[in-house]
Design an enzyme around this catalytic site. Structure first.
Site, PDB file in Angstrom:
ATOM      1  N   ASP A  45       0.809  -1.223   0.000  1.00 33.21           N
ATOM      2  CA  ASP A  45       0.000   0.000   0.000  1.00 33.21           C
ATOM      3  C   ASP A  45       0.844   1.275   0.000  1.00 33.21           C
ATOM      4  O   ASP A  45       0.417   2.311   0.497  1.00 33.21           O
ATOM      5  CB  ASP A  45      -0.969   0.033   1.206  1.00 33.21           C
ATOM      6  CG  ASP A  45      -1.796  -1.218   1.290  1.00 33.21           C
ATOM      7  OD1 ASP A  45      -2.236  -1.684   0.227  1.00 33.21           O
ATOM      8  OD2 ASP A  45      -1.996  -1.732   2.401  1.00 33.21           O
TER       9      ASP A  45
ATOM     10  N   GLN B 249       2.354  -6.022  -2.865  1.00 36.59           N
ATOM     11  CA  GLN B 249       2.558  -6.108  -1.418  1.00 36.59           C
ATOM     12  C   GLN B 249       3.879  -5.415  -1.029  1.00 36.59           C
ATOM     13  O   GLN B 249       4.242  -4.449  -1.670  1.00 36.59           O
ATOM     14  CB  GLN B 249       2.508  -7.558  -0.916  1.00 36.59           C
ATOM     15  CG  GLN B 249       1.136  -8.193  -1.002  1.00 36.59           C
ATOM     16  CD  GLN B 249       0.801  -8.734  -2.381  1.00 36.59           C
ATOM     17  OE1 GLN B 249       1.620  -9.408  -2.994  1.00 36.59           O
ATOM     18  NE2 GLN B 249      -0.376  -8.443  -2.884  1.00 36.59           N
TER      19      GLN B 249
ATOM     20  N   LYS C 233       2.474   2.042  -5.175  1.00 31.88           N
ATOM     21  CA  LYS C 233       3.241   1.563  -6.337  1.00 31.88           C
ATOM     22  C   LYS C 233       2.554   1.901  -7.649  1.00 31.88           C
ATOM     23  O   LYS C 233       3.196   2.278  -8.613  1.00 31.88           O
ATOM     24  CB  LYS C 233       3.413   0.042  -6.254  1.00 31.88           C
ATOM     25  CG  LYS C 233       4.371  -0.389  -5.190  1.00 31.88           C
ATOM     26  CD  LYS C 233       4.427  -1.889  -5.086  1.00 31.88           C
ATOM     27  CE  LYS C 233       3.252  -2.498  -4.382  1.00 31.88           C
ATOM     28  NZ  LYS C 233       3.165  -2.329  -2.946  1.00 31.88           N
TER      29      LYS C 233
ATOM     30  N   GLY D 259      -3.995  -4.046  -4.752  1.00 39.14           N
ATOM     31  CA  GLY D 259      -4.923  -3.032  -5.269  1.00 39.14           C
ATOM     32  C   GLY D 259      -4.109  -1.791  -5.574  1.00 39.14           C
ATOM     33  O   GLY D 259      -3.800  -1.018  -4.685  1.00 39.14           O
ATOM     34  N   HIS D 260      -3.710  -1.660  -6.832  1.00 38.81           N
ATOM     35  CA  HIS D 260      -2.848  -0.533  -7.193  1.00 38.81           C
ATOM     36  C   HIS D 260      -3.702   0.606  -7.748  1.00 38.81           C
ATOM     37  O   HIS D 260      -4.299   0.487  -8.812  1.00 38.81           O
ATOM     38  CB  HIS D 260      -1.794  -0.981  -8.205  1.00 38.81           C
ATOM     39  CG  HIS D 260      -0.803  -1.945  -7.610  1.00 38.81           C
ATOM     40  ND1 HIS D 260       0.226  -2.517  -8.309  1.00 38.81           N
ATOM     41  CD2 HIS D 260      -0.692  -2.424  -6.350  1.00 38.81           C
ATOM     42  CE1 HIS D 260       0.919  -3.309  -7.500  1.00 38.81           C
ATOM     43  NE2 HIS D 260       0.372  -3.275  -6.311  1.00 38.81           N
TER      44      HIS D 260
HETATM   45  P1  IMP Z   1      -3.097 -12.666   1.502  1.00 38.04           P
HETATM   46  O1  IMP Z   1      -2.042 -12.163   0.589  1.00 38.04           O
HETATM   47  O2  IMP Z   1      -4.496 -12.374   1.048  1.00 38.04           O
HETATM   48  O3  IMP Z   1      -2.893 -14.103   1.866  1.00 38.04           O
HETATM   49  O4  IMP Z   1      -2.961 -11.871   2.898  1.00 38.04           O
HETATM   50  C1  IMP Z   1      -1.834 -12.057   3.764  1.00 38.04           C
HETATM   51  C2  IMP Z   1      -1.488 -10.752   4.481  1.00 38.04           C
HETATM   52  O5  IMP Z   1      -0.964  -9.821   3.541  1.00 38.04           O
HETATM   53  C3  IMP Z   1      -2.677 -10.042   5.142  1.00 38.04           C
HETATM   54  O6  IMP Z   1      -2.202  -9.390   6.304  1.00 38.04           O
HETATM   55  C4  IMP Z   1      -3.089  -9.013   4.109  1.00 38.04           C
HETATM   56  O7  IMP Z   1      -3.761  -7.923   4.686  1.00 38.04           O
HETATM   57  C5  IMP Z   1      -1.735  -8.622   3.548  1.00 38.04           C
HETATM   58  N1  IMP Z   1      -1.801  -8.154   2.159  1.00 38.04           N
HETATM   59  C6  IMP Z   1      -1.956  -8.906   1.051  1.00 38.04           C
HETATM   60  N2  IMP Z   1      -1.933  -8.144  -0.050  1.00 38.04           N
HETATM   61  C7  IMP Z   1      -1.742  -6.892   0.365  1.00 38.04           C
HETATM   62  C8  IMP Z   1      -1.579  -5.640  -0.329  1.00 38.04           C
HETATM   63  O8  IMP Z   1      -1.602  -5.551  -1.562  1.00 38.04           O
HETATM   64  N3  IMP Z   1      -1.387  -4.561   0.462  1.00 38.04           N
HETATM   65  C9  IMP Z   1      -1.307  -4.645   1.806  1.00 38.04           C
HETATM   66  N4  IMP Z   1      -1.435  -5.777   2.486  1.00 38.04           N
HETATM   67  C10 IMP Z   1      -1.654  -6.892   1.785  1.00 38.04           C
END
Ligand code: IMP
Length: 422
Positions: A16, A225, A19, A43-44
């Site tokens: 977040d 991420q 990017k 979510g970009h």
């Molecule tokens: P998952 O990727 O859905 O398995 O989530 C695993 C962890 O990564 C959780 O704490 C999510 O909130 C976090 N997470 C996954 N994708 C993002 C992202 O794009 N931005 C911020 N946090 C993320």
């Protein structure tokens, strides 16, 4: 940007960082923009000319008409969500077919992977990861277990393969006593998504990228991420399931380490985290609420409140090290415009022990802060470094000194135009 190289643009904290906006600003310089890890958990957000788009699986280079965009082999893709995202872009007038290539080796997220994601989270009780619920973990687990379905599988006998895997998932869900779900509507859209994906070039993207590099073209690898959510280097087990760090660029696109050029590390002038897990700089007071409100820190995918805190130099130093960051990009500087003083976490402390290195277990550590003066000036209208107020210049210089890495790009507002390149 050098010809024949892959530059990486990586979130270096908890994701977040913004990017999408930076890739969009960078894109004109590159021939190809490629995603190498993650999927619709990302979510970009990109805002330009008063329009806002949130991209999940599609690379942010899609708005530049003459660029090739690649979803690489390290990614996972949900056909229904991909279709919804792509159709929104098509409705806005963007032609995608010849500019968006998908790796045959990327793995497919099935509707039942999403149910499994929920079931595994439910089974974890109070130790939930707080996933985005998009089936990311179960899909990457399946990849490692060598039982997954890949994009290339949709080209032959797909139904048979799909039904076999779905049946296995249903059996696992029965064993978990997680039977109260209905995927019929989701599955209908998902199968439509499969048909829709067939209309795109499904290719050996690693060959395509390497050919382009040999021809002297340039590639931008768009991270998803952030480093602290990396499966190896993040705050395990509260992480995502892929390598979000620079090593993931090589494996997730099929390029050799020697091809990596610049590594841009993106961070915000403060910190946020979504989901569970240790976060030593978290603010539970009204300062945290103020940062959330001014910075609109609510999840782009899940809408959840993001946890907010001051900038964390322990995490940033670690991320610079594991990624080999050559340049830093500081986002959302303007969010701190009204704060009289700003804190910076310089170390962690637990049971009388102080460390400036990222500990193995970040649980229970408290942040040690230094405090610097705020600039109390509206940064959003600034267009060049020469207009920076002194306190902001000092803040940037302080961070550069602490991190021993130059901050070459500063973002002072959400629009593409509010970006200062030094
Ligand atoms: P998952 O990727 O859905 O398995 O989530 C695993 C962890 O990564 C959780 O704490 C999510 O909130 C976090 N997470 C996954 N994708 C993002 C992202 O794009 N931005 C911020 N946090 C993320």
């Amino acid at each position: 940007m050098a010809k024949g190289k892959v530059d990486a643009l990586l979130g270096i904290v908890f994701g977040d960082e913004g990017k999408g906006k930076v890739v969009d600003v960078f894109t004109p310089k590159y021939d190809i923009v490629a995603r190498f890890a993650g999927g619709p958990n990302a979510g970009h957000t990109i805002i330009f000319d008063g329009k806002k788009f949130v991209l999940r699986s599609i690379p942010s280079g899609i708005f530049s008409e003459d660029k090739i965009n690649i979803i690489g082999n390290g990614c996972v893709i949900a056909p229904d969500l991909f279709m919804a995202e792509a159709k929104e872009l098509e409705a806005a007038g963007y032609e995608l077919r010849n500019r968006l290539h998908i790796s045959k080796r990327a793995h497919l997220i099935l509707p039942t992977h999403r149910v499994l994601d929920r079931a595994y989270e439910a089974a974890k009780g109070k130790n939930k990861v707080g996933t985005t619920g998009k089936g990311i973990g179960p899909t990457y687990s399946e990849k490692a277990a060598r039982t997954g379905l890949r994009v290339g599988d949709i080209l032959e006998n797909f139904e048979e393969k799909y039904l076999a895997l779905k049946a296995r998932h249903e059996e696992t869900l029965r064993q978990l006593h997680y039977t109260d779900y209905d995927i019929s509507e989701e599955e209908r859209l998902w199968l439509q998504g499969i048909e829709y994906m067939r209309t795109f070039p499904l290719t050996d993207t690693e060959v395509e990228i390497n050919r382009a590099l040999q021809e002297g073209k340039s590639v931008l690898a768009e991270g998803a991420q952030g480093t602290m959510l990396d499966i190896d280097h993040g705050t395990y087990p509260y992480v995502s399931s892929s390598n979000t760090t620079c090593g993931g660029v090589c494996t997730g696109l099929g390029v050799a380490p020697g091809r990596i050029g610049e590594v841009f590390g993106i961070f915000k002038a403060y910190s946020t985290r979504v989901g569970s897990g240790p976060f030593p700089v978290e603010l539970f007071d009204e300062t945290g609420d103020r940062i959330r409100e001014i910075g609109h820190e609510y999840g782009a995918v899940t809408g959840r409140n993001r946890r907010c805190g001051w900038v964390d130099l322990v995490a940033l130093r670690y991320a610079i090290m594991v990624n080999g960051v050559t340049q830093l990009v500081m986002m959302k500087s303007d969010v701190l415009d009204t704060f009289p003083t700003i804190k910076v976490c310089v170390a962690y402390e637990k049971d009388g022990v102080r460390t400036t290195d990222m500990p193995f277990d970040t649980e229970g550590w408290k942040a040690v802060y230094e405090e610097v003066p705020g600039w109390q000036t509206d940064l959003t209208t600034l267009t060049s470094e020469s207009q920076f107020p002194k306190a902001f210049k000092d803040y940037v210089a302080y961070l550069e000194h602490q991190l021993q890495t130059p901050i070459t790009i500063l973002s002072v507002g959400p629009d593409r135009a509010q970006t200062i390149i030094r």
